[in-house]
Design a protein around this motif. Structure first.
Motif, PDB file in Angstrom:
ATOM      1  N   THR A 271      42.663  34.219  46.184  1.00 12.63           N
ATOM      2  CA  THR A 271      42.083  34.293  44.831  1.00 12.63           C
ATOM      3  C   THR A 271      40.607  33.883  44.841  1.00 12.63           C
ATOM      4  N   ALA A 292      42.710  38.623  41.584  1.00  9.51           N
ATOM      5  CA  ALA A 292      44.158  38.862  41.492  1.00  9.51           C
ATOM      6  C   ALA A 292      44.757  38.936  42.896  1.00  9.51           C
ATOM      7  N   MET A 315      47.665  34.295  37.366  1.00  8.58           N
ATOM      8  CA  MET A 315      47.292  35.715  37.418  1.00  8.58           C
ATOM      9  C   MET A 315      46.927  36.271  36.032  1.00  8.58           C
ATOM     10  N   CYS A 316      47.453  35.618  34.984  1.00  7.41           N
ATOM     11  CA  CYS A 316      47.122  36.071  33.625  1.00  7.41           C
ATOM     12  C   CYS A 316      45.631  35.952  33.333  1.00  7.41           C
ATOM     13  N   ALA A 318      43.304  36.072  35.886  1.00  6.53           N
ATOM     14  CA  ALA A 318      42.571  36.556  37.066  1.00  6.53           C
ATOM     15  C   ALA A 318      41.804  37.820  36.728  1.00  6.53           C
ATOM     16  N   GLY A 357      45.186  40.968  34.606  1.00  9.34           N
ATOM     17  CA  GLY A 357      44.498  39.712  34.327  1.00  9.34           C
ATOM     18  C   GLY A 357      43.456  39.860  33.227  1.00  9.34           C
TER      19      GLY A 357
END
Ligand code: UD1
Length: 419
Positions: A271, A292, A315-316, A318, A357
């Motif tokens: 990441t 992501a 990840m939401c 990203a 994301g």
């Protein structure tokens, strides 16, 4: 009912010590049933699940004492070897009393745990293994009734990798007559902790931590008189590191063996985060942009299903789209709908979730925890969201995290428990 109120948008900085592992201590406490006398465990986290285990042990004629993080259990022969529904339904792990009670006392009645939020979670492999060891097993009135004057050593191959199944049979085999070879075993580090404690009590075990465990049964186990220190909670360590990443901060977790969370650390590096590994310490420095990264959950040493929900929260926020594949449990996306209420863009389909994301895109909302790790993911999302998030049904969190809000607050989070 308690809730967690979180004012998001605060980067977390600092160092925090990880507590003892829930998924280890529960099994250690059940293992104590194999040997009458006094057992002492240190580094025991103060959790609802430990209290539930203590209640079950007390119902089996044990005396327990929990002071600070030291847990003492004095094991005595119970009048009846029954684990009642009222106690088992509070905590599925209670099924781990079956192997020890059967091996030690020749019979056990343990309530079937039933379904749970993350899937049906059958115990067929536990039962097949005990049958292979010569036990007669019946299901009657919602209870498993298992009996065997003396379990017999056998070869048993698990059809599917199961942590609890491996642990139940490992414990049962310690007092069986002859040698048991368990194949396709789970390799989770908590199984090593359990095997080490069994060995401390006099069990003869080799291969723990690998796919094949061999147990040479002994006549009797005894508490060694030495306290046993519970290993650190790798899932808590992972959750705290993700908290650092999701808030754009810098967080060190201490007292944890970095090797046990290696699959997570590789993904965190993907990441863009900087990860520094020292002995029993990991530091994560977040990257301003979270790239992501896809994950697929699988048994240890691959990505832990117990960190899937927390990863999804990360990840939401990203940059880019990630694919999250859950291969261990069939229904472990209960947190998706709640994350969506906070502005996340997630499409779940069967065991795969596609997360598009939205950097800085989460907004506070009242949300509801559905299970232990799902609650952790909502707390993490709350730390990143704009405004005040309130997470309800926080009792799920208390089952498996010791003082999570106090630890997060010590890193600068604006979080408080409300009643
Ligand atoms: C343990 C952990 C849990 C973790 C899980 C997987 C504890 C208290 N809980 O749960 O936090 O998420 O491992 O790492 O340690 N299965 C069968 N038949 C069986 C047993 C299991 O089909 O007889 C299936 C389950 O439904 C599931 C998979 O095997 O799909 C893995 O389950 P298992 O490893 O047994 O999980 P638990 O021991 O219940």
């Amino acid at each position: 009912m308690d809730k967690m109120a979180i004012e998001g948008g605060q980067a977390l900085y600092g160092e925090v010590e990880v507590s003892g592992a829930k998924n280890s201590v529960l099994k250690l406490l059940f293992a104590s049933l194999l040997a009458e006398g006094e057992h002492v465990f240190t580094n025991v986290p103060r959790l609802k699940d430990v209290d539930s285990t203590a209640e079950l042990l007390e119902s089996l004629n044990c005396q327990t004492q929990f002071e600070g993080n030291t847990f003492r259990v004095s094991v005595k022969k119970p009048a009846e070897t029954v684990a009642h529904y009222d106690l088992v339904r509070k905590m599925r792990a209670s099924i781990l009393s079956l192997g020890p009670l059967l091996a030690k006392y020749g019979q056990a009645y343990v309530s079937l745990p039933g379904g749970c939020a993350i899937g049906t979670r059958p115990i067929d492999l536990h039962l097949e293994g005990l049958k292979a060891m010569g036990a007669e097993v019946k299901i009657e009135n919602g209870y498993v009734h298992a009996q065997a004057k003396k379990l017999k050593g056998t070869r048993f191959l698990f059809d599917n990798v199961t942590v609890g199944g491996t642990e139940n049979l490992l414990m049962a085999a310690t007092l069986a007559e002859g040698t048991t070879v368990l194949e396709n075993c789970a390799k989770e580090p908590e199984i090593l902790d359990l095997a080490n404690y069994l060995i401390q009590m006099g069990a003869k075990i080799t291969g723990h931590g690998t796919g094949v465990i061999t147990i040479e049964g002994v006549e009797k186990l005894s508490p060694s008189g030495q306290a046993f220190e519970v290993m650190a909670d790798r899932i808590e360590a992972g959750t705290l590191l993700i908290a650092g990443a999701i808030t754009g901060g810098e967080v060190s977790v201490t007292k944890v063996d970095p090797y046990l969370i290696e699959s997570l650390l590789f993904k965190l590096k993907d990441t863009g985060a900087q990860v520094t590994i020292e002995k029993n310490r990991v530091t994560l420095k977040a990257s301003p942009i979270i790239e992501a990264a896809d994950i697929t959950t699988a048994p240890f040493p691959q990505f832990a299903t117990d960190l899937q929900a927390q990863w999804m929260a990360l990840m939401c926020v990203a940059q880019g789209t990630s694919i999250i594949t859950e291969t261990v449990f069939e229904n472990r996306f209960m947190h998706v709908q709640e994350l969506v209420r906070m502005g996340a863009d997630i499409t779940p389909k069967a065991r795969v979730a596609i997360v598009r994301g939205r950097p800085n895109g989460l907004s506070a909302a009242p949300v509801m925890a559905t299970d232990l790790r799902a609650s952790a993911s909502l707390v993490l999302a709350g730390l990143a969201a704009k405004g005040e998030t309130s997470v309800g049904r926080i009792y799920h969190l208390d089952r498996g995290y010791e003082n999570l809000e106090i630890k997060l607050a010590s890193l600068g989070a604006r979080i408080k428990r409300t009643h």
